[in-house]
Write a protein that holds these residues in place. Structure first.
Motif, short mmCIF file in Angstrom:
data_model
loop_
_atom_site.label_atom_id
_atom_site.label_comp_id
_atom_site.label_asym_id
_atom_site.label_seq_id
_atom_site.Cartn_x
_atom_site.Cartn_y
_atom_site.Cartn_z
N ILE A 170 32.24 3.28 29.78
CA ILE A 170 30.93 2.67 29.99
C ILE A 170 30.22 3.21 31.24
N MET A 171 30.98 3.89 32.09
CA MET A 171 30.33 4.56 33.22
C MET A 171 29.38 5.64 32.73
N ASN A 172 29.64 6.10 31.49
CA ASN A 172 28.68 6.97 30.82
C ASN A 172 28.49 8.32 31.51
N VAL A 173 29.56 8.90 32.00
CA VAL A 173 29.43 10.22 32.64
C VAL A 173 30.08 11.32 31.81
N GLY A 174 30.48 10.99 30.59
CA GLY A 174 31.11 12.00 29.75
C GLY A 174 32.58 11.69 29.53
N VAL A 180 36.58 10.70 35.98
CA VAL A 180 37.53 10.64 37.10
C VAL A 180 37.13 11.64 38.19
N ALA A 181 36.72 12.84 37.76
CA ALA A 181 36.30 13.87 38.72
C ALA A 181 35.05 13.41 39.48
N MET A 182 34.12 12.79 38.75
CA MET A 182 32.89 12.30 39.37
C MET A 182 33.21 11.26 40.43
N ALA A 186 32.21 11.24 44.36
CA ALA A 186 31.25 10.24 44.84
C ALA A 186 31.83 9.30 45.90
N ILE A 187 33.12 9.02 45.82
CA ILE A 187 33.73 8.04 46.73
C ILE A 187 33.52 8.40 48.21
#
Ligand code: 1PX
Length: 210
Positions: A170-174, A180-182, A186-187
């Motif tokens: 649902i994070m909808n990043v692929g 996980v990489a995103m 971002a963290i």
């Protein structure tokens, strides 16, 4: 495009907002900060009504800050640094006496940002169930500032969290690996916003604003 039309969104945009917050002078800009929060709130709202009591409070805090930004003193609310300078100009006692100050309101979101940082780290590592990750992150951050009844309600709500796989979706990043990489990218930006704010508030003795 279809997803966008349906009101879906990607967590990537949210996390990019926190990246945009920090200027070269290490100031934290309020506009992208609030934009990041609005995205998080939308995300939380999409998780279901069990979380309404949490999103309502977050909405109220973001609205209050939007009011300051759009108000007569708007130019004073461009960054957290200018906000602190402006609100402290009347003296620390006057600031402490206000329940609608930008500073005390940002402080609440700031504490929640620590929760977010810990939660996303746990989500990324995937070592435990989402509800456990969330509870641990909460206990290590916000819980210390909440009365028993809020802690209890939060802990009950956390049990309703979706699984890690569902979350990453649902994070909808692929694909999952991309999500996980995103998170890994971002963290650190969230950590940056957190530590600059922490230092600013510590320097001005604002970390315990009632
Ligand atoms: C992929 C991950 C994205 C997840 C997005 C979730 C965004 C969560 C946003 C939470 C914002 C919570 C703000 C809470 C501020 C606060 O501490 N308020 C309390 C004090 O305010 P006051 O004005 O009285 O001094 C207030 O009492 C809060 C009441 C509501 C309960 C707060 C529980 C916070 C739990 C945070 C974890 C959210 C769990 C979401 C699961 C994904």
């Amino acid at each position: 495009a279809a997803a966008a039309a349906a009101g879906a969104f990607s967590l990537r945009e949210v996390l990019e907002a926190f990246q945009r917050c920090v200027t070269e002078q290490r100031e934290v800009l309020l506009e992208p900060y609030l934009s990041g929060w609005r995205g998080l709130i939308r995300f939380l709202q999409s998780l279901g009504t069990v979380f309404s009591f949490i999103s309502k409070d977050a909405v109220a805090k973001v609205s209050l800050l939007e009011g300051h930004c759009g108000g007569r003193q708007g130019q004073q609310y461009v960054s957290l640094q200018s906000m602190v300078r402006h609100e402290l100009a009347a003296g620390p006692a006057a600031l402490r006496a206000r329940s609608d100050s930008g500073c005390r309101t940002v402080l609440r979101l700031h504490r929640a940002l620590r929760w977010l940082q810990l939660f996303l780290e746990g989500l990324r590592s995937g070592d435990s169930r989402t509800s456990v990750v969330c509870t641990d992150a909460y206990n290590a951050s916000l819980a210390a500032y909440h009365p028993w009844v809020v802690r209890k309600a939060a802990t009950v709500a956390f049990c309703a969290l979706p699984s890690r796989d569902a979350f990453l979706e649902i994070m909808n990043v692929g694909p999952r690996e991309e999500a996980v990489a995103m998170l890994g990218e971002a963290i650190p930006y969230i950590g940056d916003v957190y530590s600059i704010t922490q230092e600013l508030f510590a320097q001005h003795k604002l970390l315990d604003l009632p």
